[in-house]
Motif scaffolding. Structure first.
Motif: not given
Length: 501
Positions: A217, A219, A228, A230, A254, A258
């Protein structure tokens, strides 16, 4: 939408039972100072409590550490608190003195630190307990929100366009921009709308993450946003990148992201399984088209690119990426295409009016492809052969038109790497003799054949006597072991010279 933000100093000052009053004027504080979240409440009367403090807390004191009229000491005390990241200072009034000293009020105003008064009958423990209860309520609300959002994402994933619905729901719940980049680094989806600016920097960062090939990940901090990124998929087999324009990202947010990433990976895995089945079907349909029978493909697909169409063949192309690219062209611009892979490479069929897309896909993926002349579907096999011929007969890059390489005639079309090797081997004795003796037997033969074996015209073109020409022809025939008086031998020699280059 998300629940209310974490408890702040304004939240604490708003408890009527605590009767806390702000001493520092709000307009003397930095903008938004009262809206910053407070992690905890701590009390200390030490001259320097900073070694025992955490970030973003509210400090309570009775003021016993302040000497009378020690302006320098008070100023240094407040400066230490600000450097440590203390959000605000609460002064317990009536314990040692009634209200905070003037030196403390002035120092807090100059440092931009919020100072509030705590009534004598309000214990510090009550303030800490009120804040702890607010933090617990906020944490519970956040966890409840996260569970609700995860359920909503699961429901969205069951819709017909599950991946798109999931990301749209994620953007709505987080109240921010969410983008999906495919395995090639191209933006595939954006919700609720395209990123207004900074897209190039985000695309560059996505390309770097995909190039690493490992789950990670990153930012990107901008002047007014933090995006951000991922990755999703396994290391070495990344499926793409999801970007979120959200800051800060706490544990609950988060967890929600996820969940969305896991669903995106599952959705793409299922899509890839369907794509593999679709590619196998397209391979069978390509075999039918190469037999000049488009009926099966039309019944199966519902529509084929409009005729007259172009057939392109590429070797070594990234099949999944190219197929995905053409699918996006169909979704965005309505361009109908047919893409299939077989033993000869990747075949692309487009309407002749969409010819420019071949240049775009070639440049984007760095692939060579041969392209046929416009044709009807009853001539598909011939068009495919033209595309293969263009690809094989040209050493150029990019898109190679059959029209450009097909103008050399039948002899040029017969030239292959094997033919070229054979021709150069056949001429090796002649070239070796020219290199050592300094003659020009090969050039003499070329000019002689170009002048239809007429001695006087050839001699004039070479600037030599006709007897010298006859001698050279005889020498060349002996070196080649060929009787050049017959037409078949001369024809074979001409083909050899053209193939050898």
């Amino acid at each position: 939408m998300e629940p209310a933000p974490a408890p702040t100093l304004r939240t604490l000052l708003g408890h009527p039972e605590l009767r806390l009053s702000l001493v520092t004027a709000e307009d003397a504080l930095p903008e938004g100072a009262l809206e910053l979240p407070v992690r905890w409440v701590h009390s200390s009367d030490l001259v320097d409590p900073t070694p025992f403090l955490a970030d973003d807390l509210l400090l309570l004191t009775t003021g016993s550490q302040f000497a009378e009229r020690d302006e320098a000491g008070v100023t240094a005390y407040v400066a230490r608190l600000v450097r440590r990241g203390v959000r605000a200072l609460g002064f317990g009034s009536g314990v040692h003195r009634l209200g905070p000293p003037d030196e403390l009020v002035t120092a807090c105003v100059e440092a931009g630190l919020a100072l509030f008064d705590v009534p004598y009958d309000i214990p510090f423990l009550a303030i800490a307990r009120a804040h702890a209860e607010a933090m617990a309520a906020h944490a519970y609300a956040r966890r409840t929100w996260a569970l609700e959002v995860q359920r909503a994402l699961a429901v969205a994933a069951l819709r017909p366009r599950g991946l798109e619905a999931t990301l749209a729901e994620l953007a709505r719940r987080l109240g921010c921009w969410v983008g999906l980049f495919d395995s090639s680094g191209a933006i595939a989806q954006e919700h609720p709308e395209p990123l207004p600016h900074g897209g190039e920097a985000v695309a560059d960062a996505v390309a770097e993450l995909l190039a690493r090939g490992t789950t990670a990940s990153r930012s990107l901090d901008g002047p007014d946003r933090t995006v951000t990124l991922f990755t999703f998929g396994r290391s070495g087999q990344l499926k793409g990148v999801i970007g979120v324009d959200l800051s800060p990202i706490d544990a609950e947010a988060r967890a929600v992201i996820t969940t969305a990433i896991a669903m995106a990976g599952l959705s793409l895995e299922q899509s890839e399984q369907l794509a593999r089945g679709r590619r196998r079907m397209h391979t069978q349909l390509l075999a039918s088209l190469r037999a000049d029978d488009p009926a099966l493909a039309r019944r199966t697909l519902g529509a084929l690119p409009p005729a007259p169409m172009l057939v392109a063949v590429a070797v070594g192309a990234p099949v999944d990426a190219v197929v995905g690219w053409f699918e996006r062209q169909r979704a965005v611009g309505g361009t109908v295409s047919f893409v299939a892979e077989d033993a000869d490479g990747l075949t692309i069929c487009l309407g002749s009016s969409s010819r420019a897309l071949l240049d775009q896909v070639s440049e984007r993926f760095g692939i060579r492809m041969g392209v046929s002349e416009p044709a009807e579907y009853r001539e598909f096999a011939h068009a495919h052969a033209q595309a293969m011929s263009a690809l094989q007969r040209s050493g150029g890059d990019g898109v190679i038109e059959y029209h450009d390489v097909g103008s050399g005639g039948v002899l040029d079309a017969l030239v292959s790497s094997e033919t070229r090797t054979l021709a150069r081997t056949r001429l090796a004795p002649l070239r070796a003799h020219d290199a050592t003796a300094g003659y020009e037997l090969e050039r003499t033969l070329r000019v002689w054949l170009e002048h239809d074996a007429h001695s006087e015209q050839t001699a004039a073109a070479l600037g030599i006597h006709r007897h010298t020409l006859r001698t050279r022809i005889a020498q060349a025939a002996a070196l080649l072991g060929s009787d050049l008086t017959s037409f078949p031998a001369r024809a074979e020699l001409w083909a050899t010279l053209r193939a050898a280059g």
